[in-house]
Write a protein that holds these residues in place. Structure first.
Motif, mmCIF file in Angstrom:
data_model
loop_
_atom_site.group_PDB
_atom_site.id
_atom_site.type_symbol
_atom_site.label_atom_id
_atom_site.label_comp_id
_atom_site.label_asym_id
_atom_site.label_seq_id
_atom_site.Cartn_x
_atom_site.Cartn_y
_atom_site.Cartn_z
ATOM 1 N N PHE A 22 -1.611 -7.738 6.804
ATOM 2 C CA PHE A 22 -0.873 -7.386 5.754
ATOM 3 C C PHE A 22 0.803 -7.551 6.352
ATOM 4 N N PRO A 23 1.178 -8.734 6.462
ATOM 5 C CA PRO A 23 2.632 -9.103 6.642
ATOM 6 C C PRO A 23 3.510 -8.174 5.726
ATOM 7 N N ARG A 24 4.667 -7.904 6.095
ATOM 8 C CA ARG A 24 5.677 -7.119 5.249
ATOM 9 C C ARG A 24 6.044 -8.123 4.050
ATOM 10 N N ARG A 25 5.971 -7.450 2.796
ATOM 11 C CA ARG A 25 6.165 -8.572 1.608
ATOM 12 C C ARG A 25 7.826 -8.689 1.556
ATOM 13 N N ARG A 26 8.218 -9.988 0.947
ATOM 14 C CA ARG A 26 9.618 -10.157 0.691
ATOM 15 C C ARG A 26 10.108 -9.197 -0.371
ATOM 16 N N ARG A 27 9.411 -8.772 -1.016
ATOM 17 C CA ARG A 27 9.859 -7.855 -2.286
ATOM 18 C C ARG A 27 10.240 -6.691 -1.650
ATOM 19 N N ILE A 80 12.709 -7.750 7.661
ATOM 20 C CA ILE A 80 11.723 -7.712 6.208
ATOM 21 C C ILE A 80 11.506 -9.489 6.167
ATOM 22 N N LEU A 81 12.611 -10.312 6.406
ATOM 23 C CA LEU A 81 12.504 -11.880 6.424
ATOM 24 C C LEU A 81 11.521 -12.272 7.541
ATOM 25 N N ARG A 82 11.393 -11.560 8.688
ATOM 26 C CA ARG A 82 10.445 -11.975 9.553
ATOM 27 C C ARG A 82 8.953 -11.721 9.117
ATOM 28 N N GLY A 83 9.093 -10.651 8.353
ATOM 29 C CA GLY A 83 7.691 -9.998 8.043
ATOM 30 C C GLY A 83 7.114 -9.018 8.900
ATOM 31 N N THR A 84 8.061 -8.137 9.495
ATOM 32 C CA THR A 84 7.540 -7.146 10.399
ATOM 33 C C THR A 84 8.071 -5.876 9.998
ATOM 34 N N PRO A 85 7.633 -4.902 10.339
ATOM 35 C CA PRO A 85 6.098 -4.728 11.196
ATOM 36 C C PRO A 85 4.879 -5.087 10.314
ATOM 37 N N VAL A 86 3.795 -5.916 11.016
ATOM 38 C CA VAL A 86 2.727 -6.204 10.350
ATOM 39 C C VAL A 86 1.664 -5.112 10.567
ATOM 40 N N LEU A 87 0.902 -4.957 9.397
ATOM 41 C CA LEU A 87 -0.108 -4.150 9.338
ATOM 42 C C LEU A 87 -1.402 -4.882 9.558
ATOM 43 N N THR A 88 -2.248 -4.563 10.519
ATOM 44 C CA THR A 88 -3.455 -5.081 10.940
ATOM 45 C C THR A 88 -4.794 -3.934 10.868
ATOM 46 N N VAL A 89 -5.759 -4.497 10.180
ATOM 47 C CA VAL A 89 -6.604 -3.643 9.925
ATOM 48 C C VAL A 89 -7.807 -4.271 10.562
#
Length: 162
Positions: A22-27, A80-89
């Motif tokens: 789940f990358p960080r959403r741009r919203r 946020i623009l890079r999409g971090t931090p990423v959630l990984t399950v």
């Protein structure tokens, strides 16, 4: 966007690949925290523009504070623009950025918490010292926190059964 998809999509991907990212959403650029940080920067910058003629000690102190505020706001926006931090399950546990928690250490998946500044899902676990601790999954990664909580509870129950 995986964070905007539903639990059926997450479960299908988890069963197929063994993990869901789940990358960080741009919203999340439009969350209260980010918008408030930029408002503070703008208000502080407006305050020092009136003092360009007098440039005393307070001007330089305020200019340094504005520079720190700008760097913080730019850093948050860049993340946020890079999409971090990423959630990984995945099959080993839950990882948010550099924080990783194995399924065996998770005691409970909490209920979503909603406040003015933050909407998050607490994951309660016991760390190596035996102290209870929390991993907080922000709404920045997943929009539907109640569905995520239900899905993670399902996975947690499934992972505890040998």
């Amino acid at each position: 966007m995986t964070g905007d998809a539903g639990p059926e999509h997450w479960d299908a991907e988890y069963r197929r690949t063994g993990r869901v990212v789940f990358p960080r959403r741009r919203r999340s650029l439009f969350t209260r925290q980010v918008l408030l940080s930029w408002v503070v920067v703008i208000v502080a910058a407006i305050g020092i523009t009136d003092e360009f003629d007098t440039r005393g000690t307070w001007f330089y102190i305020r200019a340094c504070i504005v520079a720190l505020l700008v760097s913080g706001a730019v850093s948050t926006t860049a993340q946020i623009l890079r999409g971090t931090p990423v959630l990984t399950v995945d099959t080993t546990g839950i990882r948010l950025g550099d924080d990783s928690t194995p399924w065996t250490a998770i005691t409970t998946i909490g209920a979503p918490v909603t406040s003015f500044f933050s909407n998050h899902l607490p994951i309660h676990f016991t760390n190596e010292d035996g102290d209870d601790d929390d991993l907080e999954i922000p709404r920045d990664n997943v929009d539907d926190l109640p569905s995520l909580a239900a899905w993670l509870n399902h996975l947690h129950t499934e992972r505890r059964i040998p």
